[in-house]
Structure formats: C-alpha cells, structure tokens
Write an enzyme that holds these catalytic residues in place. Sequence first.
Site, PDB file in Angstrom:
ATOM      1  N   MET A   1       0.846  -1.196   0.000  1.00  0.00           N
ATOM      2  CA  MET A   1       0.000   0.000   0.000  1.00  0.00           C
ATOM      3  C   MET A   1       0.876   1.239   0.000  1.00  0.00           C
ATOM      4  O   MET A   1       1.728   1.404   0.878  1.00  0.00           O
ATOM      5  CB  MET A   1      -0.921  -0.001   1.226  1.00  0.00           C
TER       6      MET A   1
ATOM      7  N   CYS B   1      -3.041  -1.516  -9.351  1.00  0.00           N
ATOM      8  CA  CYS B   1      -3.282  -0.162  -8.855  1.00  0.00           C
ATOM      9  C   CYS B   1      -4.259   0.576  -9.761  1.00  0.00           C
ATOM     10  O   CYS B   1      -4.020   0.700 -10.966  1.00  0.00           O
ATOM     11  CB  CYS B   1      -1.970   0.615  -8.770  1.00  0.00           C
TER      12      CYS B   1
ATOM     13  N   LYS C   1       0.311  -9.188  -8.655  1.00  0.00           N
ATOM     14  CA  LYS C   1      -0.895  -8.709  -7.967  1.00  0.00           C
ATOM     15  C   LYS C   1      -1.772  -8.035  -9.012  1.00  0.00           C
ATOM     16  O   LYS C   1      -1.325  -7.141  -9.726  1.00  0.00           O
ATOM     17  CB  LYS C   1      -0.513  -7.704  -6.874  1.00  0.00           C
TER      18      LYS C   1
ATOM     19  N   GLY D   1      -5.105  -5.658   3.322  1.00  0.00           N
ATOM     20  CA  GLY D   1      -4.651  -4.302   3.053  1.00  0.00           C
ATOM     21  C   GLY D   1      -5.222  -3.312   4.032  1.00  0.00           C
ATOM     22  O   GLY D   1      -4.733  -3.151   5.143  1.00  0.00           O
ATOM     23  N   ARG D   2      -6.318  -2.662   3.629  1.00  0.00           N
ATOM     24  CA  ARG D   2      -6.856  -1.550   4.434  1.00  0.00           C
ATOM     25  C   ARG D   2      -7.207  -1.937   5.862  1.00  0.00           C
ATOM     26  O   ARG D   2      -7.081  -1.119   6.777  1.00  0.00           O
ATOM     27  CB  ARG D   2      -8.074  -0.966   3.714  1.00  0.00           C
TER      28      ARG D   2
END
Length: 331
Positions: free
Chosen positions: A19, A102, A141, A228-229
């Site tokens: 990230m 992304c 990814k 992730g988040r």
Amino acid sequence: MVSIGNIEIPDFPLLLAPMEDVSDPPFRALCKKQGCDLMYTEFISVEGLVRDADKSVQKLDIFDYERPIGIQIFGSDEKHMRKAAEIVEEAQPEILDINYGCPVKKVVNKMAGAGILQDVDRMVALTKAIVESTDLPVTVKTRLGWDENTKYVVDVAERLQDVGIKAISIHGRTRKQMYKGEADWSLIGQIKENPRMHIPVFGNGDIDSPEKAVEYKNRYGVDGVMIGRASIGNPWIFREIKHYIQTGTIHRPPSIEERVEAAREHLQFSLEWKGERLGVVEMRRHYTNYFKGLPGIRAFRQKLVTEYDPDTLMEILDDLKVHYMDADVLA
C-alpha cells in the site's frame, strides 16, 4: 507449507498488501511482530528506479527480520521493467512482485498498474520479459479485470502461470470499481478450481475480520489471504486471524497499552527512517486508526496531528495512555 518458487511460507499464510504511503518499513515491522507471514514493499516506479530517484530507491530498503519479503514494481516499458528487475535483484528480496492492480488514474493513464488490464496480451508479454530477466521468483498482484465486461482473470491467471510466475494475488474488484462495492471472490475461487493451476493463489479484498478470513478460506479454497486496508492502524489483525484459525475463538482486542506502544514504535521508526519532519508529518494519518473508537479521542488526536516536536508527541501518547487507563476504558 506453501511454496513460492524456492520460498516456503506457512500453510494458509497471511500477506500484507503493498500500500502506497502505508506499507513502509515502520509499518511492516509492526505487522511482522503480530504474525504476518509475507510482506511486500510499497509499489515502486520502475521509471524512478531507472532514474535513480531518491524516493524510489529508498523504498528498496528491507531488513532481515522482515524476511521473506517481496519488492513490488510497476511500469509499462519493457526495457525499463527489465532494468528495474536487475536493480531489485541487487536489493536481495525473496520475491519480485509486479503490480497490475493499482487503479489510480495517474498510474493507469501510463498503461501501468491496472491500466494494463486493457491489453492482456501486453500484460503477458511484459510478465514473460521480467521472468526471463531475474532469478527471483516473480509474482503478480492484479484485479478481476478492467470493468464488468472484461473480467478475464481466470484465463489471465493461467496465462501468467504459463510464462513463469510463481504465485498470484487477486483483488476481487475491477479497476472501474476502484475500492467501492463488495469484493467478488467467485472468480478467485474458479481459478483455484482450474485443474491446470498449480501455483499459490491468494485472495484480497474486504478481509477485515478473523471470521471472514476463515469463511473465505473454506468457501473459495485460496492458499492464503492478503490484507490491506483492514491492517492500517490494526496490525493485530494478523494475530487475531491466526488465533481464530487455531482455536476457533476470538482473540481479545488490543489494550490501551498495546495501542499506545504500537503508535510509539511506529513513530520512532518513522523518525529514524524518514527523518524528523517527514517522520512526524507522515505518521499523522495513522493516529486516527490506532485509537479508533475511543470515547473523547478527538482532543488527543487534534494534538497529535498538529504537533511537530517528537518528544512532545511521545508525551501526548503517554498522557493518552494514562487518561484511558484511569478511565478504565476497554479498548
């Protein structure tokens, strides 16, 4: 064990997603301490690496306690991608990861990140070139597709495997979705069901609790999950998932002392790695997450995001700990 080329990691590994402005060495140190099995750097521009840009080169910094670790790159120019792979190899990570996921406009507009999902043939050719230019295991990814009409990830995963990647991580949204809506893992499950697939498949998107991690593990058969988040300000999610897998019970939430200690460690490492000004300023985004949900936290947060002196910041964190311990607030 799960094998990524010659790299072995525990069964059903927990991965930290790369990230931007989050998964730097200070944050990775906390996640590793809490049980993360495989981490990736922030994504690094190949153009920056080729130009020897300070910001890009600094992102190559890795530490022995982080291993195994992957360095993630993004770009669209084959010559520069090959050169960047050579530069990454010199940094001696265990894995080289390519970012094809992304969704940010400035990246996509250069046909990098998720932008390359508009040209799958180019994506496969570029991946093949990178695999051929390094001895490191190459992983990818990516996302389900560019939009609802181009969700070709089942075929894409097989093609990328055929040109030599050693694992794939898939975010269960299209580029058009960005981070909106619910992640769809059904196609990730189809990749795992494909009898031709033999590399590890990791799922990513909306894993925000131990229960969901185990539910998706069982429902979709993934080899591991990438978080992730949900880890931002909450590195404890890794230990909580592992505890739930092992015991079937919910781990206690982090205490006030643990939250403050994590924030202190994060700040101290940020100061050492980034320098005083950047270390202070770039830490501000994290305070809200570390102390989310505490009643009356606003006054402390206001001090933390406006103060520049590191020693004063440490004092504010100590005062915060004393205040909430005295108030007997269960975090």
